[in-house]
Scaffold this active site. Structure first.
Site, PDB file in Angstrom:
ATOM      1  N   GLY A   1      16.576-106.555  36.186  1.00 13.17           N
ATOM      2  CA  GLY A   1      16.989-107.713  37.279  1.00 13.17           C
ATOM      3  C   GLY A   1      16.324-107.334  38.607  1.00 13.17           C
ATOM      4  O   GLY A   1      16.619-108.153  39.497  1.00 13.17           O
TER       5      GLY A   1
ATOM      6  N   ARG B   1       6.443-121.179  36.822  1.00 11.89           N
ATOM      7  CA  ARG B   1       7.627-120.908  37.685  1.00 11.89           C
ATOM      8  C   ARG B   1       7.815-121.743  38.906  1.00 11.89           C
ATOM      9  O   ARG B   1       8.744-122.168  39.361  1.00 11.89           O
ATOM     10  CB  ARG B   1       7.273-119.414  38.321  1.00 11.89           C
ATOM     11  CG  ARG B   1       7.377-118.415  37.100  1.00 11.89           C
ATOM     12  CD  ARG B   1       7.338-116.965  37.549  1.00 11.89           C
ATOM     13  NE  ARG B   1       8.810-116.716  37.942  1.00 11.89           N
ATOM     14  CZ  ARG B   1       8.877-116.491  39.130  1.00 11.89           C
ATOM     15  NH1 ARG B   1       8.024-116.677  40.066  1.00 11.89           N
ATOM     16  NH2 ARG B   1      10.259-116.153  39.602  1.00 11.89           N
TER      17      ARG B   1
ATOM     18  N   CYS C   1      -0.240-134.131  34.555  1.00 11.97           N
ATOM     19  CA  CYS C   1       0.431-135.445  34.922  1.00 11.97           C
ATOM     20  C   CYS C   1       1.798-135.495  35.114  1.00 11.97           C
ATOM     21  O   CYS C   1       2.910-136.042  34.377  1.00 11.97           O
ATOM     22  CB  CYS C   1       0.153-136.517  33.659  1.00 11.97           C
ATOM     23  SG  CYS C   1      -1.752-136.512  33.542  1.00 11.97           S
ATOM     24  N   GLU C   2       2.112-134.689  35.976  1.00 15.08           N
ATOM     25  CA  GLU C   2       3.626-134.514  36.443  1.00 15.08           C
ATOM     26  C   GLU C   2       3.514-133.941  38.124  1.00 15.08           C
ATOM     27  O   GLU C   2       2.929-133.241  38.468  1.00 15.08           O
ATOM     28  CB  GLU C   2       4.457-133.039  35.804  1.00 15.08           C
ATOM     29  CG  GLU C   2       4.349-133.319  34.392  1.00 15.08           C
ATOM     30  CD  GLU C   2       5.897-133.595  33.839  1.00 15.08           C
ATOM     31  OE1 GLU C   2       6.812-133.743  34.667  1.00 15.08           O
ATOM     32  OE2 GLU C   2       5.986-133.477  32.411  1.00 15.08           O
TER      33      GLU C   2
HETATM   34  N1  LLP Z   1      17.407-107.916  29.981  1.00 10.36           N
HETATM   35  C1  LLP Z   1      17.882-108.993  29.781  1.00 10.36           C
HETATM   36  C2  LLP Z   1      19.012-109.128  28.715  1.00 10.36           C
HETATM   37  C3  LLP Z   1      17.347-110.154  30.189  1.00 10.36           C
HETATM   38  O1  LLP Z   1      17.711-111.319  29.881  1.00 10.36           O
HETATM   39  C4  LLP Z   1      16.370-109.960  30.883  1.00 10.36           C
HETATM   40  C5  LLP Z   1      15.394-111.372  31.676  1.00 10.36           C
HETATM   41  C6  LLP Z   1      15.998-108.779  31.531  1.00 10.36           C
HETATM   42  C7  LLP Z   1      16.291-107.704  31.037  1.00 10.36           C
HETATM   43  C8  LLP Z   1      14.440-108.370  32.276  1.00 10.36           C
HETATM   44  O2  LLP Z   1      14.780-108.930  33.531  1.00 10.36           O
HETATM   45  P1  LLP Z   1      13.871-108.681  34.909  1.00 10.36           P
HETATM   46  O3  LLP Z   1      13.877-107.128  35.121  1.00 10.36           O
HETATM   47  O4  LLP Z   1      12.697-109.238  34.411  1.00 10.36           O
HETATM   48  O5  LLP Z   1      14.498-109.321  35.982  1.00 10.36           O
HETATM   49  N2  LLP Z   1      11.746-116.860  33.790  1.00 10.36           N
HETATM   50  C9  LLP Z   1      12.333-116.216  34.939  1.00 10.36           C
HETATM   51  C10 LLP Z   1      13.247-114.735  34.701  1.00 10.36           C
HETATM   52  C11 LLP Z   1      14.022-115.202  33.488  1.00 10.36           C
HETATM   53  C12 LLP Z   1      14.745-113.730  33.278  1.00 10.36           C
HETATM   54  C13 LLP Z   1      15.412-113.757  31.915  1.00 10.36           C
HETATM   55  N3  LLP Z   1      15.971-112.522  31.572  1.00 10.36           N
HETATM   56  C14 LLP Z   1      11.472-116.062  35.877  1.00 10.36           C
HETATM   57  O6  LLP Z   1      10.360-116.572  35.927  1.00 10.36           O
HETATM   58  O7  LLP Z   1      11.872-115.807  37.304  1.00 10.36           O
END
Ligand code: LLP
Length: 422
Positions: free
Chosen positions: A245, A321, A351-352
């Site tokens: 996160g 994104r 096309c969006e």
């Molecule tokens: N652990 C779990 C259980 C998760 O669901 C996620 C991300 C992570 C770790 C890794 O999180 P990070 O360190 O990358 O924040 N597609 C979205 C982000 C979706 C995140 C999903 N889960 C974007 O492009 O911002």
């Protein structure tokens, strides 16, 4: 401060933008655009920030590989000593295929299927992060049939506000993730009674692109009393997984260092006499996000009274994104131009109206110019699609003055081959 380069390895040399020592103009001539380009040095720097935080701290990093699961990138993390957070049987197969150690794999996700659970059990992964009571029963049933004990932790939903985009917030009680905080203790009781289930940890992940420490601390403040309660009831765990996160700087966000999170967690655990617990982190974005760029070429310029558009050859299918989260990605020119700048929206051929990559950017450009979309290492290629029958881009890893094609550009025949007429 905006329009500052986010990847320190992106540098102007002889007036042309290079990633490390490779000219992006040269790469576009060699391989074409749109093209994802990663900096190996930047990946190592990001890893080292985590490594400095975990060394001597009884902690491990399990790279949240959904951020970017290219085999070369996974291999890089294997070599650096990382573990992995997976969310599917496909991700398990990827990581095992590059020599990932199953004992460093944790398996998250709300919808694990039977074949995925079976493969993970047979591979001997470190831990299943269980997200519901129903999943707990399913894992116990499969583990019993295979006679393989399943190491588990429960993913607890602590109901804290991660203060991030609602689509990437996961730790509120209205989110589908984890076991509701109020049910967690009972669920642990059930787990302790089930055959072929071994409780080894507790887990939470509250969201992504977090720019403050306080939500992590708030989650810990809820979880620590729960751990105490478990211990009082003879349910002993070995690790606490605080998820991923940690955010990155897309525009002007000031983000904490991994060490700040580890120190904050260790402080709270020490205070609660729980310092013996191993700490697991599951970072994705902060390990790879700013290591990658998307290189794209200007196809057309379109000027009108109301709006100016740069139409490029990359689109929302390559980088979704902005369309999905209204996210900001810095844009750089590979070769700067002089002359009157105009304010442009940078859009793709799809096309969006949602097909935009950046809005209101002041640029002086001409057709065929090359643009760099920054911070494209995480959640870009893994979320790409073939919408509008567009092939997915090639991917390149740069290492000093060397470059390696780590994914070939798809061909139209690749995307047509699974379809038939009747
Ligand atoms: N652990 C779990 C259980 C998760 O669901 C996620 C991300 C992570 C770790 C890794 O999180 P990070 O360190 O990358 O924040 N597609 C979205 C982000 C979706 C995140 C999903 N889960 C974007 O492009 O911002």
């Amino acid at each position: 401060m905006t329009n500052q380069i986010k990847n320190p390895y992106l540098k102007l040399k002889n007036n042309i933008l290079h990633l490390e020592d490779i000219s992006l103009e040269f790469l576009s001539e060699k391989i074409g655009t749109p093209l994802y380009v990663y900096s190996r040095a930047n990946i190592k720097d990001s890893w080292n920030r985590y490594y400095n935080a975990i060394k001597n701290n009884n902690a491990m990093v399990c790279y949240g590989m959904k951020a970017n699961s290219n085999l070369a990138i996974l291999k890089e993390f294997v070599n650096l000593g990382s573990g992995f957070d997976i969310v599917s049987g496909g991700e398990l197969e990827r990581v095992l295929s590059v020599g990932g150690d199953p004992k460093k794999i944790v398996f998250s996700g709300v919808g694990k299927q039977e074949w995925e659970i079976k493969n993970a059990l047979e591979s001997g992964i470190k831990c299943f992060n269980v997200e519901s009571e129903a999943e707990l029963y399913k894992i116990s049933q499969i583990a019993s049939a295979l006679k393989i004990t399943a190491p588990i932790s429960l993913r607890v939903n602590p109901d804290v506000d991660a203060k991030t985009h609602p689509y990437i917030s996961t730790g509120l009680k209205e989110n589908k993730f984890g076991i509701a905080f109020k049910d967690a203790f009972d669920c642990y009781k059930i787990a302790s009674s089930l055959p072929f289930i071994k409780i080894i940890g507790i887990d939470c992940h509250i969201g992504s692109q977090l720019t403050e420490i306080s939500p992590f601390s708030a989650a810990l403040e809820k979880i620590i009393p729960l751990i105490k309660n478990l211990i009082d009831n003879n349910i002993n765990i070995k690790h606490i997984d605080i998820g991923g996160g940690l955010g990155i700087t897309y525009k002007d966000e000031i983000v904490p260092d991994p060490k700040d999170i580890v120190d904050a967690a260790r402080f709270k655990l020490k205070e609660a006499n729980l310092n013996h617990l191993e700490l697991i982190l599951e970072p994705g974005r902060s390990l790879i996000g700013n290591s990658g760029i998307l290189l794209t070429k200007v196809l057309y310029l379109k000027h009108s009274d109301d709006k100016n558009f740069i139409i490029v050859d990359a689109a929302m299918n390559d980088l979704i994104r902005p369309a999905l989260y209204q996210s900001y990605h810095e844009v750089q020119q590979v070769k700067a131009r002089t002359g009157q700048a105009r304010e442009y929206d940078i859009v793709g051929p799809v096309c969006e109206s949602a097909d935009w990559l950046a809005k209101n950017r002041l640029l002086t450009v001409k057709e065929n110019d090359l643009l760099v979309i920054e911070s494209a290492g995480a959640y870009c290629t893994t979320m790409a699609s073939n919408y509008n029958s567009r092939v997915k881009p090639a991917e390149v890893m740069v290492d000093g003055s060397e470059y390696y094609i780590i994914k070939n550009r798809e061909k139209l025949s690749d995307i047509l081959k699974f379809e038939t007429t009747i």
